[in-house]
Enzyme design. Structure first.
Site, PDB file in Angstrom:
ATOM      1  N   GLU A 120      -3.325 -14.772 -16.975  1.00 42.78           N
ATOM      2  CA  GLU A 120      -4.257 -15.381 -16.014  1.00 42.78           C
ATOM      3  C   GLU A 120      -4.853 -16.662 -16.590  1.00 42.78           C
ATOM      4  O   GLU A 120      -5.346 -16.669 -17.717  1.00 42.78           O
ATOM      5  CB  GLU A 120      -5.374 -14.386 -15.663  1.00 42.78           C
ATOM      6  CG  GLU A 120      -6.523 -14.949 -14.868  1.00 42.78           C
ATOM      7  CD  GLU A 120      -6.098 -15.558 -13.546  1.00 42.78           C
ATOM      8  OE1 GLU A 120      -6.442 -16.726 -13.314  1.00 42.78           O
ATOM      9  OE2 GLU A 120      -5.423 -14.853 -12.761  1.00 42.78           O
ATOM     10  N   ALA A 162      -3.838 -12.795 -12.219  1.00 43.72           N
ATOM     11  CA  ALA A 162      -4.535 -11.501 -12.245  1.00 43.72           C
ATOM     12  C   ALA A 162      -5.443 -11.351 -11.035  1.00 43.72           C
ATOM     13  O   ALA A 162      -6.530 -10.790 -11.132  1.00 43.72           O
ATOM     14  CB  ALA A 162      -5.339 -11.346 -13.532  1.00 43.72           C
ATOM     15  N   ALA A 221      -6.054 -10.203   6.327  1.00 42.73           N
ATOM     16  CA  ALA A 221      -5.538  -9.855   7.649  1.00 42.73           C
ATOM     17  C   ALA A 221      -6.659  -9.538   8.621  1.00 42.73           C
ATOM     18  O   ALA A 221      -6.628  -9.968   9.788  1.00 42.73           O
ATOM     19  CB  ALA A 221      -4.575  -8.669   7.533  1.00 42.73           C
ATOM     20  N   LYS A 241       0.827  -1.211   0.000  1.00 43.74           N
ATOM     21  CA  LYS A 241       0.000   0.000   0.000  1.00 43.74           C
ATOM     22  C   LYS A 241       0.857   1.255   0.000  1.00 43.74           C
ATOM     23  O   LYS A 241       0.474   2.291  -0.565  1.00 43.74           O
ATOM     24  CB  LYS A 241      -0.954   0.013   1.195  1.00 43.74           C
ATOM     25  CG  LYS A 241      -1.851  -1.205   1.292  1.00 43.74           C
ATOM     26  CD  LYS A 241      -2.538  -1.540  -0.019  1.00 43.74           C
ATOM     27  CE  LYS A 241      -3.185  -2.920   0.016  1.00 43.74           C
ATOM     28  NZ  LYS A 241      -2.263  -4.039  -0.211  1.00 43.74           N
ATOM     29  N   HIS A 259     -22.817  16.122   3.208  1.00 45.44           N
ATOM     30  CA  HIS A 259     -22.700  16.618   1.833  1.00 45.44           C
ATOM     31  C   HIS A 259     -21.631  17.707   1.767  1.00 45.44           C
ATOM     32  O   HIS A 259     -21.592  18.580   2.636  1.00 45.44           O
ATOM     33  CB  HIS A 259     -24.043  17.200   1.366  1.00 45.44           C
ATOM     34  CG  HIS A 259     -23.970  17.857   0.025  1.00 45.44           C
ATOM     35  ND1 HIS A 259     -23.962  17.143  -1.148  1.00 45.44           N
ATOM     36  CD2 HIS A 259     -23.892  19.175  -0.319  1.00 45.44           C
ATOM     37  CE1 HIS A 259     -23.886  17.994  -2.158  1.00 45.44           C
ATOM     38  NE2 HIS A 259     -23.851  19.227  -1.698  1.00 45.44           N
ATOM     39  N   SER A 309       2.196 -14.667  -8.951  1.00 45.18           N
ATOM     40  CA  SER A 309       1.177 -14.404  -7.923  1.00 45.18           C
ATOM     41  C   SER A 309      -0.010 -15.323  -8.184  1.00 45.18           C
ATOM     42  O   SER A 309      -1.050 -14.900  -8.680  1.00 45.18           O
ATOM     43  CB  SER A 309       0.750 -12.935  -7.945  1.00 45.18           C
ATOM     44  OG  SER A 309       0.234 -12.576  -9.207  1.00 45.18           O
ATOM     45  N   ASP A 342      -4.613 -17.130   8.123  1.00 43.84           N
ATOM     46  CA  ASP A 342      -4.404 -17.760   6.818  1.00 43.84           C
ATOM     47  C   ASP A 342      -4.225 -19.271   6.901  1.00 43.84           C
ATOM     48  O   ASP A 342      -4.362 -19.963   5.892  1.00 43.84           O
ATOM     49  CB  ASP A 342      -3.161 -17.170   6.138  1.00 43.84           C
ATOM     50  CG  ASP A 342      -3.397 -15.795   5.552  1.00 43.84           C
ATOM     51  OD1 ASP A 342      -4.482 -15.234   5.788  1.00 43.84           O
ATOM     52  OD2 ASP A 342      -2.487 -15.278   4.872  1.00 43.84           O
ATOM     53  N   ILE A 382      -2.940  -9.560  -5.724  1.00 43.26           N
ATOM     54  CA  ILE A 382      -1.513  -9.212  -5.715  1.00 43.26           C
ATOM     55  C   ILE A 382      -1.043  -8.821  -7.106  1.00 43.26           C
ATOM     56  O   ILE A 382      -0.317  -7.833  -7.282  1.00 43.26           O
ATOM     57  CB  ILE A 382      -0.686 -10.386  -5.156  1.00 43.26           C
ATOM     58  CG1 ILE A 382      -1.039 -10.634  -3.686  1.00 43.26           C
ATOM     59  CG2 ILE A 382       0.809 -10.108  -5.294  1.00 43.26           C
ATOM     60  CD1 ILE A 382      -0.402 -11.881  -3.102  1.00 43.26           C
ATOM     61  N   GLY A 434       8.384 -22.211  16.107  1.00 46.93           N
ATOM     62  CA  GLY A 434       7.606 -22.951  17.091  1.00 46.93           C
ATOM     63  C   GLY A 434       6.986 -24.210  16.506  1.00 46.93           C
ATOM     64  O   GLY A 434       6.466 -24.205  15.393  1.00 46.93           O
TER      65      GLY A 434
END
Length: 477
Positions: free
Chosen positions: A215, A193, A332, A59, A456, A281, A324, A196, A123
Site C-alpha cells: 500500500e 490495501a 452501489a 461476497k 436480547h 486494486s 460511479d 477490494i 450507448g
C-alpha cells in the site's frame, strides 16, 4: 427511430434502478447496456460491475472461504471435529457464477415486469433534435438511433491499472481476474490495501495462499475511524496473517508466464517480492470514454467524471448522471439512491440523496462498517462530541457465536446529543450499521437509541449499550 421519455445509458445498480423507477412512474423507458458481460447463451448480462464482477461475486467467495476457515479453525470450539477438509475451487466458482446468473436474470425479469425496453450495445450521444436527445446504440447486430426527452448517464467505472503494467487477468489481475483463479496461488501479491485488496486478499488467504499487500499510503484504512483501523490492523496482520506493508513505492512490475516480480521500496530499504499471481486494486476510473460527451458539450470534471449538482443534473438540459460516473463514493447503494432520486425528479416529484448518511462496508472478517463522521474528522473540525464504545466481548450473542472481536463506537454532539457517526468492527457490522443510518436520517439523539428496546440476546444490543455509554450509563460494561 424509436422514441422514449427516458433513456438510461448503463444497466448497473444506478442505471437499472433509475430505469425501473422511471417506468413505475409511468414513463416510456429504455436502458442501454454494453456487451461487456454476456451469459453462456450470448445474452447481455445486466447489473454492471457490481453484479457481474464486483460486489455480488466477491461476497459469494468471501462466504465460501469463511466457511472453509471456520471448518478448519472454529468448529472445534463447538465440539465439532472434521477430518480431511478440502476446498474444491471449481465448485466454489460455479456457485459464485450461479448466484451472478440468478441475479442478472432477475433484473431482466424486472425490466419485463416494468416494461423497460432493453437495448444491447454501447450507448453514446450524437446530438439533439428539437427537445429530444439522440443516442446511438452500437451493437453486434448493427447501429441504432433512439431519441429521448431525458437521458440518464449511468456508465459506471472500471478498474484503474498501473502505467506500464499490462493486466491479462491471468497472471496480473484486476477485480475481474481475481474472482476467477482456477486454483489457490501459493504466493499472492496485491497492490492496494483498500476495500477490494482486503476482501480478495482475505478470500485467498483463508484458502491457503501466502498474501502480501503493498500500500502506497502510510496509514492503514485512512478513511475509517482510527480506533477501527488500529484494531483491524492487529486482527488482519497478527491474527489472520495478512502481510500488509504501508508507505510503499512500486518501482517495477515484471510479469512472466509463471509469476510476477515486483521491485519496491519503503522508508527502510529496496525490496523484491516474487509471487504467482498479482492483483492490482488501486482505485477505479469513471467510464466516460466513448460517451460522446464532446459531441454535445457534456461537461466533465478534472477527474473525468460527469460534472453534476446535488440533484445529479449535468450542464445539459434534461441530461442527468448517477452512480460511479459522478462525484461521491463509488458504492452501489449510493448509485441506486441517485437513480431513484433522478427518476422522481424527472416525474416532477421531490427527491434527494443525503451524502452524510451513506454507509460504508468492508466485508472482511470481522466486517467493518461506518456512517457519518469519524472521531478525527470531528476533532479537526473543532466539533465538541461525546463517545460511547462497547466491545463485543461484553455481548452475550457474540459470546454464543464464538467471536467477540471488535466493538461498536457511537459519536454524538456534546451540545445537542444528535448522532454524528457510528463505527462498527465485528460480525454482521454490515447489518448493524443500518440502525445508525435510520437514526441519523431522522435526526435522532444517542438518548433516542438508548431508550429504544433492543431484542436480547442480539448483536444490536452493543449499539444500545454504546448509546448508553455516551452518558456513562452502560448497563453491561
Amino acid at each position: 427511430m424509436k422514441e422514449f421519455d427516458v433513456v438510461v445509458i448503463g444497466a448497473g445498480p444506478a442505471g437499472y434502478v433509475a430505469a425501473i423507477r422511471a417506468a413505475q412512474l409511468g414513463m416510456q423507458v429504455a436502458c442501454i447496456e454494453s456487451e461487456s458481460y454476456a451469459d453462456p447463451k450470448g445474452q447481455v448480462r445486466l447489473g454492471g460491475t457490481c453484479l457481474n464482477v464486483g460486489c455480488i461475486p466477491s461476497k459469494a467467495l468471501l462466504q465460501s472461504s469463511e466457511l472453509y476457515a471456520q471448518a478448519n479453525h472454529a468448529f472445534v470450539m463447538h465440539g465439532i471435529g472434521l477430518d480431511g477438509i478440502r476446498m474444491d475451487v471449481p465448485t466454489m466458482l460455479r456457485r459464485k457464477d450461479n448466484i451472478v446468473t440468478q441475479l442478472t436474470n432477475g433484473i431482466r425479469s424486472l425490466f419485463k415486469k416494468n416494461k423497460v425496453t432493453q437495448l444491447s450495445g454501447h450507448g453514446r450521444f450524437v446530438g439533439r433534435e428539437g427537445d429530444r436527445w439522440i443516442v446511438e446504440v452500437h451493437g453486434k447486430e448493427g447501429d441504432e438511433l433512439v431519441a429521448a426527452t431525458h437521458v440518464v448517464v449511468a456508465t459506471g467505472s472500471s478498474a484503474r491499472h498501473l502505467d506500464g503494467v499490462p493486466v491479462d487477468n491471468r497472471i496480473v489481475c484486476d477485480n475481474i481476474g481475481a474472482l476467477n483463479f482456477e486454483s489457490v496461488p501459493q504466493k499472492l501479491g496485491i497492490i492496494g490495501a483498500g476495500v477490494i485488496g482486503l476482501e480478495l486478499g482475505s478470500v485467498w488467504k483463508r484458502l491457503g495462499a501466502e498474501v502480501t499487500i503493498l500500500e502506497a499510503v502510510p496509514d492503514f484504512l485512512a478513511a475509517a475511524d482510527q480506533a477501527v483501523a488500529k484494531e483491524a490492523w492487529k486482527v488482519f496482520t497478527a491474527g489472520q496473517g495478512l502481510n500488509i506493508q504501508l508507505g510503499v513505492k512500486i518501482n517495477s512490475v515484471v510479469p512472466s508466464d509463471s509469476g510476477v516480480r515486483i521491485e519496491y521500496e519503503n522508508v527502510d530499504a529496496s525490496l523484491v517480492l516474487e509471487v504467482d499471481r498479482l492483483i492490482v486494486s488501486v482505485g477505479r476510473l469513471a467510464n466516460t470514454a466513448g460517451l460522446g460527451a464532446d459531441a454535445v458539450g457534456l461537461q466533465l470534471d478534472d477527474r473525468g467524471r460527469v460534472d453534476v449538482d446535488e440533484y445529479c443534473r449535468t450542464n445539459l438540459e434534461n441530461v442527468w448522471a448517477v452512480g460511479d460516473v459522478v462525484r461521491g463514493p463509488m458504492l452501489a447503494h449510493k448509485g441506486m439512491e441517485e437513480g431513484v432520486m433522478v427518476a422522481e425528479l424527472i416525474a416532477g416529484q421531490a427527491g434527494h440523496v443525503n451524502m452524510d448518511t451513506i454507509p460504508w462496508v468492508i466485508y472482511t472478517h470481522p466486517e467493518i462498517a461506518w456512517v457519518g463522521k469519524t472521531e478525527q474528522q470531528l476533532k479537526n473540525a473543532g466539533t465538541e462530541y461525546k463517545v460511547g464504545q462497547i466491545p463485543f466481548a461484553a455481548n452475550g450473542r457474540a459470546l454464543g457465536q464464538g467471536d467477540t472481536t471488535g466493538f461498536v463506537k457511537l459519536l454524538a454532539c456534546a451540545q445537542t446529543d444528535r448522532i454524528l457517526g457510528m463505527h462498527v468492527f465485528g460480525n454482521n457490522a454490515s447489518e448493524l450499521i443500518a440502525e445508525a443510518v435510520v437514526a441519523m436520517e431522522f435526526g435522532a439523539s444517542s438518548e433516542d437509541i438508548a431508550r429504544i428496546c433492543h431484542a436480547h440476546p442480539t448483536l444490536s444490543e452493543a449499539v444500545h449499550e454504546a448509546a448508553l455509554a455516551i452518558d456513562k450509563r452502560a448497563l453491561h460494561f
